[in-house]
Design a protein around this motif. Sequence first.
Motif, PDB file in Angstrom:
ATOM      1  N   GLU A 303       0.863  -1.184   0.000  1.00 18.91           N
ATOM      2  CA  GLU A 303       0.000   0.000   0.000  1.00 18.91           C
ATOM      3  C   GLU A 303       0.897   1.230   0.000  1.00 18.91           C
ATOM      4  N   LEU A 304       0.741   2.067  -1.019  1.00 20.42           N
ATOM      5  CA  LEU A 304       1.617   3.216  -1.207  1.00 20.42           C
ATOM      6  C   LEU A 304       1.010   4.481  -0.621  1.00 20.42           C
ATOM      7  N   GLY A 305       1.841   5.234   0.130  1.00 24.23           N
ATOM      8  CA  GLY A 305       1.454   6.547   0.595  1.00 24.23           C
ATOM      9  C   GLY A 305       0.853   6.567   1.983  1.00 24.23           C
ATOM     10  N   ILE A 306       0.580   7.757   2.445  1.00 25.35           N
ATOM     11  CA  ILE A 306      -0.125   7.987   3.703  1.00 25.35           C
ATOM     12  C   ILE A 306      -1.565   8.316   3.349  1.00 25.35           C
ATOM     13  N   ASP A 307      -2.483   7.442   3.710  1.00 27.10           N
ATOM     14  CA  ASP A 307      -3.885   7.595   3.279  1.00 27.10           C
ATOM     15  C   ASP A 307      -3.956   7.740   1.758  1.00 27.10           C
ATOM     16  N   HIS A 308      -3.130   6.938   1.076  1.00 21.58           N
ATOM     17  CA  HIS A 308      -3.091   6.888  -0.385  1.00 21.58           C
ATOM     18  C   HIS A 308      -2.651   8.215  -1.009  1.00 21.58           C
ATOM     19  N   LYS A 309      -1.853   8.977  -0.274  1.00 23.31           N
ATOM     20  CA  LYS A 309      -1.308  10.232  -0.766  1.00 23.31           C
ATOM     21  C   LYS A 309       0.216  10.202  -0.659  1.00 23.31           C
ATOM     22  N   ALA A 310       0.870  10.891  -1.577  1.00 21.00           N
ATOM     23  CA  ALA A 310       2.319  11.036  -1.511  1.00 21.00           C
ATOM     24  C   ALA A 310       2.633  12.164  -0.541  1.00 21.00           C
ATOM     25  N   PRO A 311       3.243  11.878   0.601  1.00 17.33           N
ATOM     26  CA  PRO A 311       3.432  12.903   1.627  1.00 17.33           C
ATOM     27  C   PRO A 311       4.515  13.906   1.252  1.00 17.33           C
ATOM     28  N   ASP A 312       4.434  15.077   1.863  1.00 16.54           N
ATOM     29  CA  ASP A 312       5.452  16.104   1.648  1.00 16.54           C
ATOM     30  C   ASP A 312       6.676  15.878   2.525  1.00 16.54           C
ATOM     31  N   THR A 313       6.488  15.202   3.671  1.00 16.69           N
ATOM     32  CA  THR A 313       7.602  14.938   4.570  1.00 16.69           C
ATOM     33  C   THR A 313       7.691  13.445   4.859  1.00 16.69           C
ATOM     34  N   LEU A 314       8.878  13.027   5.273  1.00 11.39           N
ATOM     35  CA  LEU A 314       9.143  11.616   5.509  1.00 11.39           C
ATOM     36  C   LEU A 314       9.956  11.452   6.785  1.00 11.39           C
ATOM     37  N   ASP A 315       9.776  10.327   7.451  1.00 11.46           N
ATOM     38  CA  ASP A 315      10.535  10.044   8.662  1.00 11.46           C
ATOM     39  C   ASP A 315      11.898   9.468   8.281  1.00 11.46           C
ATOM     40  N   LEU A 316      12.673  10.311   7.619  1.00 14.55           N
ATOM     41  CA  LEU A 316      14.026   9.976   7.181  1.00 14.55           C
ATOM     42  C   LEU A 316      14.923  11.175   7.483  1.00 14.55           C
ATOM     43  N   PRO A 317      16.239  11.004   7.450  1.00 12.61           N
ATOM     44  CA  PRO A 317      17.137  12.121   7.763  1.00 12.61           C
ATOM     45  C   PRO A 317      16.925  13.309   6.831  1.00 12.61           C
ATOM     46  N   VAL A 318      17.172  14.484   7.347  1.00  9.36           N
ATOM     47  CA  VAL A 318      17.005  15.701   6.563  1.00  9.36           C
ATOM     48  C   VAL A 318      18.071  15.756   5.475  1.00  9.36           C
ATOM     49  N   SER A 319      17.732  16.341   4.348  1.00  7.24           N
ATOM     50  CA  SER A 319      18.682  16.490   3.257  1.00  7.24           C
ATOM     51  C   SER A 319      19.758  17.515   3.606  1.00  7.24           C
ATOM     52  N   LYS A 320      20.984  17.197   3.251  1.00  7.63           N
ATOM     53  CA  LYS A 320      22.100  18.122   3.445  1.00  7.63           C
ATOM     54  C   LYS A 320      22.286  19.024   2.228  1.00  7.63           C
ATOM     55  N   GLY A 321      21.437  18.865   1.229  1.00  6.91           N
ATOM     56  CA  GLY A 321      21.529  19.673   0.021  1.00  6.91           C
ATOM     57  C   GLY A 321      22.120  18.893  -1.141  1.00  6.91           C
ATOM     58  N   LEU A 322      21.910  19.393  -2.341  1.00  4.55           N
ATOM     59  CA  LEU A 322      22.345  18.702  -3.553  1.00  4.55           C
ATOM     60  C   LEU A 322      23.758  19.080  -3.973  1.00  4.55           C
ATOM     61  N   ILE A 323      24.327  20.080  -3.323  1.00  6.32           N
ATOM     62  CA  ILE A 323      25.695  20.499  -3.592  1.00  6.32           C
ATOM     63  C   ILE A 323      26.583  19.923  -2.489  1.00  6.32           C
ATOM     64  N   PRO A 324      27.641  19.139  -2.764  1.00  6.91           N
ATOM     65  CA  PRO A 324      28.217  18.868  -4.077  1.00  6.91           C
ATOM     66  C   PRO A 324      27.903  17.494  -4.647  1.00  6.91           C
ATOM     67  N   GLY A 325      26.925  16.766  -4.119  1.00  5.38           N
ATOM     68  CA  GLY A 325      26.707  15.396  -4.566  1.00  5.38           C
ATOM     69  C   GLY A 325      26.085  15.264  -5.932  1.00  5.38           C
ATOM     70  N   ILE A 326      25.168  16.170  -6.268  1.00  9.62           N
ATOM     71  CA  ILE A 326      24.453  16.105  -7.547  1.00  9.62           C
ATOM     72  C   ILE A 326      24.936  17.188  -8.504  1.00  9.62           C
ATOM     73  N   VAL A 327      25.221  18.369  -7.982  1.00 11.62           N
ATOM     74  CA  VAL A 327      25.844  19.458  -8.748  1.00 11.62           C
ATOM     75  C   VAL A 327      26.993  19.999  -7.908  1.00 11.62           C
ATOM     76  N   SER A 328      27.901  20.727  -8.542  1.00 11.78           N
ATOM     77  CA  SER A 328      29.045  21.223  -7.778  1.00 11.78           C
ATOM     78  C   SER A 328      29.745  22.350  -8.518  1.00 11.78           C
ATOM     79  N   SER A 329      30.319  23.258  -7.744  1.00 10.62           N
ATOM     80  CA  SER A 329      31.194  24.277  -8.325  1.00 10.62           C
ATOM     81  C   SER A 329      32.493  23.630  -8.783  1.00 10.62           C
ATOM     82  N   ASP A 330      33.211  24.325  -9.654  1.00 12.53           N
ATOM     83  CA  ASP A 330      34.443  23.773 -10.209  1.00 12.53           C
ATOM     84  C   ASP A 330      35.398  24.933 -10.502  1.00 12.53           C
TER      85      ASP A 330
END
Length: 527
Positions: A303-330
């Motif tokens: 069963e997917l979702g919370i009450d069949h909805k895609a939630p905005d928040t999750l009980d997982l660690p907070v994101s540290k941001g996409l820099i530098p793992g996905i994009v990065s200065s050079d």
Amino acid sequence: MESYQKKGIVLRKLILTYLIWRMAVLPGFAQTAQNPIIYADVPDVSMIRVGDTYYASSTTMHLSPGLPIMKSKDLVNWRIVSYAYSTLDDGDALNLSNGANAYGRGSWASSLRYHNGTFYVSTFSGTTNKTYIYSTKNIETGQWKVKSFTPALHDHSLFFDDDGKAYMVYGSGKIMLAELNEDLSGVNPDKKPQILIGNASAVAGPNIGLPAEGSQLFKVNGKYYLFNISWPKGGMRTVLIHRADQLTGPYEGHVGLQDKGVAQGGLINTPNGIWYAYLFRDFGAVGRVPYLVPVKWTDGWPELGIDHKAPDTLDLPVSKGLIPGIVSSDEFGRKNGEPALPLVWQWNHNPDDRLWSFKKRPGYLRLITGRTDSTLLSARNTLTQRTIGPECSATTLIDVSNMKDGDFAGLALLQQRYGFVGVKSDHGSRQIVMINAQTGAAAEAASIPLKQTTIYLKASCDFTNRTDKAHFFYSLDGQKWEPIGTPLQMAYTIPHFMGYRFGLFNYASRQTGGYVDFDFFHISNTQ
């Protein structure tokens, strides 16, 4: 009175200390992950867990190197660790040559698997009509071996069953099952592909626009679970789930999720048995962004979702941001033994390696023209990185002293309806120009004489609530920024089928051999 004031100050400090501690260490208290998990164009995710480490592959189509592999320890914070290929194949379309291109094609949805100590990732290409299977013992640093065969099996799922045999589940609407040769070199010629589900879209209703595709097959507790995406007319992207006791069926199915258009993906579980579905959502000009959706099991169904909805928040660690793992200065400085290009960079189509260098002027990226082109979209050797949401900007410093007449160079936001700020060399003079192609045709929105040989350039993006606006700037000294041209109304177009990318470019329109040197590329998560 003074004693009470001191006690009040102490009490407030204690309360503040407690709140900071609680935010830092207690799950679910201002430290939860947010959807989208990656606010950038990372579509068609396929994901596995090996021990306590997660790996994921994604689609980057006409870019090289391609088929990126990402790594995470917590399902939230990801970094690119390798690519399955440096170039998918040869040919005019992939090389952006002789008027051909692979925009929106190249390689599509991949399937990532781990079997008997080997990592496999497969994909297919409508450009070459081939299916590709890459393998390596070390997914992060190892060399990938490749086997390819015809035809291209659309949106396939590579699957190793308990008997050791390998299969591909593929198709659109009618979902097929093909057994592969033992060495994965092609479809077993002695085993004819069979229909797995004649009309996998049927469970979504009769009024289907996009037939069921995007197959991902899993085996959980002895049962087979097939995930697909469908798109009912007038509706939204929809997750379809079918299950069976045998690989060959029969399969029963239902709608797994229909919310926000979040769909296409599959299942992943944590080492302690918590399940999620990884999916993506169309998110305007930034592209197709990954979502995680909690899963619980009921009567043998996920069963997917919370009450069949895609939630905005999750009980997982907070994101540290996409820099530098996905994009990065050079800074473009390269030490001996380092790769020429960090993994965040990809070329628009296959590059011509003769015409770019970090060695000709150490600390700089040099782009040299080798042919004439009439537009940025036909120009080869444009070096790109993803844009990220909700806001981002990129800046660069470019030395234009060696441009030739008719050359264009600068910083672009690349999609079919692109825009750029740069320099045009025209009959002995140079102009700072802003080009806006939001109508589908490139128009010069501004032109300012340039009297010096270096210029700072900046492009900023606002994807907040799908605003999808970009602005361009220049600076003569790197301190004072001046806006130039008109805002670019960014739009996600199907011909390119990709979120906007920052691009560093140099192309000739009259004569070849000119070059420019980029001093740095800086990316920020602010405008």
